[in-house]
Enzyme design. Structure first.
Site, PDB file in Angstrom:
ATOM      1  N   ASN A  48      39.960  39.543  38.725  1.00 11.14           N
ATOM      2  CA  ASN A  48      39.211  39.969  37.542  1.00 11.14           C
ATOM      3  C   ASN A  48      39.600  39.041  36.396  1.00 11.14           C
ATOM      4  O   ASN A  48      40.708  39.150  35.865  1.00 11.14           O
ATOM      5  CB  ASN A  48      39.557  41.432  37.228  1.00 11.14           C
ATOM      6  CG  ASN A  48      38.896  41.908  35.951  1.00 11.14           C
ATOM      7  OD1 ASN A  48      38.065  41.209  35.368  1.00 11.14           O
ATOM      8  ND2 ASN A  48      39.265  43.099  35.504  1.00 11.14           N
ATOM      9  N   LYS A  58      38.415  38.962  33.478  1.00  7.42           N
ATOM     10  CA  LYS A  58      38.252  39.600  32.157  1.00  7.42           C
ATOM     11  C   LYS A  58      37.521  38.637  31.207  1.00  7.42           C
ATOM     12  O   LYS A  58      36.585  37.978  31.632  1.00  7.42           O
ATOM     13  CB  LYS A  58      39.618  40.062  31.643  1.00  7.42           C
ATOM     14  CG  LYS A  58      40.328  40.947  32.680  1.00  7.42           C
ATOM     15  CD  LYS A  58      41.552  41.642  32.187  1.00  7.42           C
ATOM     16  CE  LYS A  58      42.119  42.516  33.307  1.00  7.42           C
ATOM     17  NZ  LYS A  58      43.302  43.259  32.919  1.00  7.42           N
ATOM     18  N   HIS A  95      36.332  50.010  34.814  1.00 10.79           N
ATOM     19  CA  HIS A  95      37.638  49.377  34.620  1.00 10.79           C
ATOM     20  C   HIS A  95      38.338  50.025  33.426  1.00 10.79           C
ATOM     21  O   HIS A  95      37.690  50.430  32.454  1.00 10.79           O
ATOM     22  CB  HIS A  95      37.481  47.870  34.388  1.00 10.79           C
ATOM     23  CG  HIS A  95      38.810  47.177  34.371  1.00 10.79           C
ATOM     24  ND1 HIS A  95      39.567  47.097  33.228  1.00 10.79           N
ATOM     25  CD2 HIS A  95      39.529  46.588  35.346  1.00 10.79           C
ATOM     26  CE1 HIS A  95      40.707  46.471  33.520  1.00 10.79           C
ATOM     27  NE2 HIS A  95      40.705  46.150  34.798  1.00 10.79           N
ATOM     28  N   GLU A 113      39.819  48.899  30.952  1.00  7.12           N
ATOM     29  CA  GLU A 113      39.489  48.357  29.618  1.00  7.12           C
ATOM     30  C   GLU A 113      38.102  48.808  29.164  1.00  7.12           C
ATOM     31  O   GLU A 113      37.859  48.978  27.964  1.00  7.12           O
ATOM     32  CB  GLU A 113      39.627  46.827  29.637  1.00  7.12           C
ATOM     33  CG  GLU A 113      41.103  46.431  29.657  1.00  7.12           C
ATOM     34  CD  GLU A 113      41.444  45.286  30.581  1.00  7.12           C
ATOM     35  OE1 GLU A 113      40.551  44.478  30.899  1.00  7.12           O
ATOM     36  OE2 GLU A 113      42.618  45.202  30.998  1.00  7.12           O
ATOM     37  N   GLU A 159      44.243  51.476  39.570  1.00  5.13           N
ATOM     38  CA  GLU A 159      44.910  50.651  38.570  1.00  5.13           C
ATOM     39  C   GLU A 159      45.525  51.557  37.506  1.00  5.13           C
ATOM     40  O   GLU A 159      44.840  51.950  36.548  1.00  5.13           O
ATOM     41  CB  GLU A 159      43.913  49.707  37.895  1.00  5.13           C
ATOM     42  CG  GLU A 159      43.249  48.744  38.846  1.00  5.13           C
ATOM     43  CD  GLU A 159      42.769  47.492  38.119  1.00  5.13           C
ATOM     44  OE1 GLU A 159      43.253  46.421  38.473  1.00  5.13           O
ATOM     45  OE2 GLU A 159      41.947  47.593  37.200  1.00  5.13           O
ATOM     46  N   GLY A 167      48.521  44.518  32.786  1.00  2.00           N
ATOM     47  CA  GLY A 167      48.892  43.521  31.783  1.00  2.00           C
ATOM     48  C   GLY A 167      50.240  43.771  31.126  1.00  2.00           C
ATOM     49  O   GLY A 167      50.558  43.186  30.101  1.00  2.00           O
ATOM     50  N   SER A 226      49.539  44.281  37.148  1.00  2.00           N
ATOM     51  CA  SER A 226      50.691  43.366  37.154  1.00  2.00           C
ATOM     52  C   SER A 226      51.057  42.862  38.549  1.00  2.00           C
ATOM     53  O   SER A 226      52.234  42.695  38.877  1.00  2.00           O
ATOM     54  CB  SER A 226      51.903  44.020  36.477  1.00  2.00           C
ATOM     55  OG  SER A 226      51.617  44.241  35.106  1.00  2.00           O
TER      56      SER A 226
HETATM   57  P1  13P Z   1      46.813  42.391  35.329  1.00  2.00           P
HETATM   58  O1  13P Z   1      46.918  41.838  36.741  1.00  2.00           O
HETATM   59  O2  13P Z   1      46.728  41.315  34.303  1.00  2.00           O
HETATM   60  O3  13P Z   1      47.878  43.416  35.075  1.00  2.00           O
HETATM   61  O4  13P Z   1      45.406  43.148  35.241  1.00  2.00           O
HETATM   62  C1  13P Z   1      45.087  44.071  36.224  1.00  2.00           C
HETATM   63  C2  13P Z   1      43.655  44.424  36.084  1.00  2.00           C
HETATM   64  O5  13P Z   1      43.255  45.071  35.141  1.00  2.00           O
HETATM   65  C3  13P Z   1      42.723  43.929  37.108  1.00  2.00           C
HETATM   66  O6  13P Z   1      41.484  44.525  36.976  1.00  2.00           O
END
Ligand code: 13P
Length: 246
Positions: A9, A11, A96, A98, A165, A171, A207
């Site tokens: 992803n 983002k 997701h 976010e 997740e 993150g 992560s």
């Molecule tokens: P990170 O791997 O940066 O923690 O993000 C995970 C994520 O949100 C994947 O969709």
């Protein structure tokens, strides 16, 4: 053979020009393997560039990060399932963390989006997960179950993937332990089995990196990983996909 799914992803990173350079490096460093698939979720502006390149390799696929539920119309800034499909997407993330926490997406909206994905022929990757406060309050399984119910509704027969997740792991550099993840994956699998859902892969995200991917994937409940930060550098991502769980 256990088939693993590695989903990247990106983002809000990697525009179309950068995506071409990224994929040329990635393809040079990662050859197809029968036991793994690699899916890319670039930002919408890069979707067509990515989809066109990955179409040459059957083990690779491009997807959208989000879709709106209406197929077309006066919805400035949104992209629909059919538009994403026209750009070459074959899957889409739904709900997701976010989208839920930065953009205020509701449980109800994830249901509309999942249905819209199916209508557009896109494979939905439904993201679920609890916040730290919810985990500390012992509400993880209640929250995840509510998210599954809201998104799938009566549509459990659809072919989908679920990504667990935990919000506190995204993150933050703090990943769930394989055992933490396995407990939630078992609960998700149980919920799906109770409703006679088809074969559904369950990914872990939060992560994941080159160092911890093998340890996480050693847990058989994990069918793959959904990765943000560690997927942004094509060399690191190629190394992760190549070396994890071998
Ligand atoms: P990170 O791997 O940066 O923690 O993000 C995970 C994520 O949100 C994947 O969709």
């Amino acid at each position: 053979m256990r088939a693993l799914l590695f989903a990247a992803n990106w983002k809000m990173h990697i525009g179309p020009q950068e995506a071409r350079t990224y994929l040329s490096t990635f393809l040079g460093q990662y050859s197809e393997r029968p036991d793994r698939q690699v899916w890319f979720f670039p930002p919408a502006v890069s979707l067509e560039a990515v989809a066109t390149i990955v179409a040459k390799r059957p083990d690779l696929l491009a997807g959208a990060q989000d879709i709106y539920w209406e197929p077309k119309g006066a919805y400035t800034g949104a992209i629909s399932g059919p538009l994403a499909a026209q750009a070459g997407a074959r899957a889409t993330l739904i709900g997701h963390s976010e989208r839920r926490h930065v953009f205020g997406e509701t449980y109800e909206q994830t249901g509309k989006k999942l249905a819209a994905a199916v209508r557009a022929g896109l494979h939905p990757v439904l993201c679920v997960g609890e916040t730290l406060a919810q985990r500390d309050a012992g509400e993880t399984l209640t929250v995840v179950t509510r998210q599954l119910e809201a998104a799938f509704g009566a549509r459990v027969e659809v072919q989908a993937t679920v990504a667990y997740e935990p919000v506190w792991a995204i993150g933050t550099g703090r990943n769930a332990t394989p055992q933490d993840a396995a407990l939630v994956h078992q609960a998700i699998r149980g919920w799906l089995n109770d409703r006679q859902a088809g074969e559904t892969r369950i990914l872990y995200g939060g992560s994941v990196n080159v160092k911890n991917a093998s340890q996480l994937l050693a847990e058989r409940e994990l069918d793959g990983v959904l990765v943000g930060g560690a997927s942004l550098d094509p060399k690191i991502w190629a190394e992760l996909v190549r070396t994890a769980a071998t």
